[in-house]
Design an enzyme around this catalytic site. Structure first.
Site, mmCIF file in Angstrom:
data_model
loop_
_atom_site.group_PDB
_atom_site.id
_atom_site.type_symbol
_atom_site.label_atom_id
_atom_site.label_comp_id
_atom_site.label_asym_id
_atom_site.label_seq_id
_atom_site.Cartn_x
_atom_site.Cartn_y
_atom_site.Cartn_z
ATOM 1 N N ARG A 51 7.956 -8.112 -12.443
ATOM 2 C CA ARG A 51 6.940 -7.065 -12.605
ATOM 3 C C ARG A 51 5.588 -7.527 -12.069
ATOM 4 O O ARG A 51 5.226 -8.686 -12.191
ATOM 5 C CB ARG A 51 6.814 -6.685 -14.076
ATOM 6 C CG ARG A 51 6.061 -5.365 -14.268
ATOM 7 C CD ARG A 51 5.569 -5.173 -15.684
ATOM 8 N NE ARG A 51 6.663 -4.911 -16.603
ATOM 9 C CZ ARG A 51 6.523 -4.956 -17.923
ATOM 10 N NH1 ARG A 51 5.366 -5.280 -18.455
ATOM 11 N NH2 ARG A 51 7.542 -4.704 -18.707
ATOM 12 N N ARG A 66 0.857 -6.147 -4.533
ATOM 13 C CA ARG A 66 2.291 -5.896 -4.411
ATOM 14 C C ARG A 66 2.938 -6.889 -3.451
ATOM 15 O O ARG A 66 4.096 -7.246 -3.595
ATOM 16 C CB ARG A 66 2.538 -4.458 -3.946
ATOM 17 C CG ARG A 66 2.201 -3.403 -4.990
ATOM 18 C CD ARG A 66 2.531 -2.017 -4.496
ATOM 19 N NE ARG A 66 2.228 -0.978 -5.485
ATOM 20 C CZ ARG A 66 1.108 -0.290 -5.516
ATOM 21 N NH1 ARG A 66 0.161 -0.533 -4.631
ATOM 22 N NH2 ARG A 66 0.921 0.648 -6.428
ATOM 23 N N ASN A 125 8.816 -3.200 -6.237
ATOM 24 C CA ASN A 125 7.696 -3.518 -5.345
ATOM 25 C C ASN A 125 7.727 -4.955 -4.820
ATOM 26 O O ASN A 125 8.258 -5.820 -5.484
ATOM 27 C CB ASN A 125 6.370 -3.287 -6.083
ATOM 28 C CG ASN A 125 5.931 -1.838 -5.978
ATOM 29 O OD1 ASN A 125 6.063 -1.223 -4.932
ATOM 30 N ND2 ASN A 125 5.413 -1.290 -7.059
ATOM 31 N N ARG A 134 0.031 11.650 -6.514
ATOM 32 C CA ARG A 134 -1.267 11.294 -7.111
ATOM 33 C C ARG A 134 -2.400 11.978 -6.344
ATOM 34 O O ARG A 134 -3.345 12.499 -6.932
ATOM 35 C CB ARG A 134 -1.478 9.770 -7.065
ATOM 36 C CG ARG A 134 -0.692 8.991 -8.106
ATOM 37 C CD ARG A 134 -1.059 7.503 -8.097
ATOM 38 N NE ARG A 134 -0.355 6.781 -9.146
ATOM 39 C CZ ARG A 134 0.381 5.684 -8.955
ATOM 40 N NH1 ARG A 134 0.506 5.189 -7.738
ATOM 41 N NH2 ARG A 134 0.972 5.090 -9.962
ATOM 42 N N HIS A 187 3.246 1.818 0.744
ATOM 43 C CA HIS A 187 3.006 2.196 -0.647
ATOM 44 C C HIS A 187 2.137 1.089 -1.211
ATOM 45 O O HIS A 187 2.616 0.019 -1.547
ATOM 46 C CB HIS A 187 4.322 2.271 -1.426
ATOM 47 C CG HIS A 187 4.126 2.379 -2.917
ATOM 48 N ND1 HIS A 187 3.397 3.378 -3.500
ATOM 49 C CD2 HIS A 187 4.558 1.593 -3.936
ATOM 50 C CE1 HIS A 187 3.397 3.216 -4.819
ATOM 51 N NE2 HIS A 187 4.091 2.133 -5.098
ATOM 52 N N THR A 238 3.221 0.737 -15.120
ATOM 53 C CA THR A 238 3.337 2.170 -14.829
ATOM 54 C C THR A 238 4.794 2.554 -15.049
ATOM 55 O O THR A 238 5.686 1.742 -14.818
ATOM 56 C CB THR A 238 2.968 2.509 -13.365
ATOM 57 O OG1 THR A 238 3.903 1.875 -12.492
ATOM 58 C CG2 THR A 238 1.563 2.056 -13.019
#
Length: 332
Positions: free
Chosen positions: A99, A106, A138, A169, A193, A248
């Site tokens: 994570r 990222r 990610n 978003r 991304h 998230t």
């Protein structure tokens, strides 16, 4: 005679027909479970399989979902750390991986997650050789490339969740600014991304009315309405949520279900997802970036040719070069 035998009269032996719409989610962390719940609530599969290395957590999550079976249309929810449970999946969603920590980029996550993928991807391929692989972990663009390389799948069957969420978003913030529902606000975020994503200002519109014709400085310096801040809020959005709640989950989970729906229902909807962009928009390297793509039964069937301004194209190429710089250092 048992109670069951007294209650139920057997008319014929049931034919063992496999699941037609089986979906697997690999990784039962926050993103994996939000994706699983979103997929279940949208009624997109007749069987859901969950896989994770943490057996107790996995078992608990599966039981918790099964206990809600009465309120769902998916009658079969299974889980195991053994990948045989995923056999014959139509779509496999990969959310597993290390994570992202607060403040960690990222791209920093990369090699940690590549090593995890070296175990996961061959197992998916072994049990579901015809599945569509959707990568969510990610940094998603690089890991989609890694999954494509490790799987040996054709490019149309390896998709990264990409900027589907970034664009959502963007449309949400645009809607707040204009007091409109996000579905009436059209705007595309493409490219990576993450931090170097590209907002296509030239395409931002409401009901076909280009906002850039109304405000020619939109997205540029000297714009009195500071629309550039909208894109900054998109980029900072995830970091902000991580800072506040630690991770998230909900929005990315809903975004994943949105993509899975287009595939299993063969909707031919256009989504900004991560695909091989070599040869497009001046990109020369084997990188995956988000561009508008058509999703259906067979996976990613078409790519939409965007008309990008030279400045937007330049940003996309720069994004590609950043990713390639990282990719070429990876040990696959």
């Amino acid at each position: 005679m048992s109670t069951k035998e007294k209650l139920i009269d057997h008319v014929m032996k049931e034919e063992p027909i496999g699941s037609r719409n089986k979906v697997t989610v690999v990784g039962v962390g926050m993103v994996g479970m939000a994706s699983a719940v979103s997929i279940l609530l949208k009624d997109l599969c007749d069987e859901l399989a969950l896989v994770d290395v943490m057996e107790d957590k996995l078992k608990g999550e599966v039981m918790d979902l099964q206990h809600g079976g009465l309120f769902l249309k998916t009658h079969k929810i299974v889980g195991d750390k053994d990948y045989s449970v995923t056999a014959n999946s139509r779509v496999v969603v990969v959310t597993a991986g290390a994570r992202q920590q607060e403040g960690e980029s990222r791209l920093n996550l990369v090699q940690r997650n590549v090593n995890i993928f070296k175990f996961i991807i061959p197992n998916i391929v072994k049990y579901s050789p015809n599945c569509i692989l959707m990568v969510v972990s990610n940094p998603v663009d690089i890991l989609t490339y890694v999954a494509w390389k490790l799987s040996g799948f054709p490019r149309h069957r390896v998709i990264g969740s990409g900027t589907n969420l970034d664009s959502a978003r963007f449309r949400h913030i645009m809607g707040e600014k204009l007091h409109l529902h996000p579905s009436s606000c059209h705007g595309w975020i493409v490219g990576e991304h993450g931090d170097s994503s590209v907002p296509v200002w030239s395409g931002v519109n409401v009901a076909g009315v280009s906002l850039q014709t109304l405000n020619p400085k939109m997205g540029a310096e000297g714009d009195t309405e500071n629309w550039k801040a909208v894109h900054k809020m998109v980029v900072d959005g995830a970091y902000e949520v991580i800072k506040l709640k630690g991770y998230t989950s909900w929005a990315i989970g809903m975004s994943v279900a949105d993509l899975v729906e287009s595939i299993v229902k063969n909707l031919h909807k256009v989504h900004p997802v991560s695909t091989l962009v070599k040869g497009m928009h001046g990109v020369k390297d084997e990188v995956f970036l988000s561009v508008p793509c058509v999703l259906g039964n067979s996976g990613l069937t078409d790519v939409i040719h965007m008309t990008l301004k030279p400045e937007e194209e330049k940003q996309l190429v720069k994004s590609a070069e950043t990713l390639w710089g990282v990719q070429k250092e990876l040990t696959l």
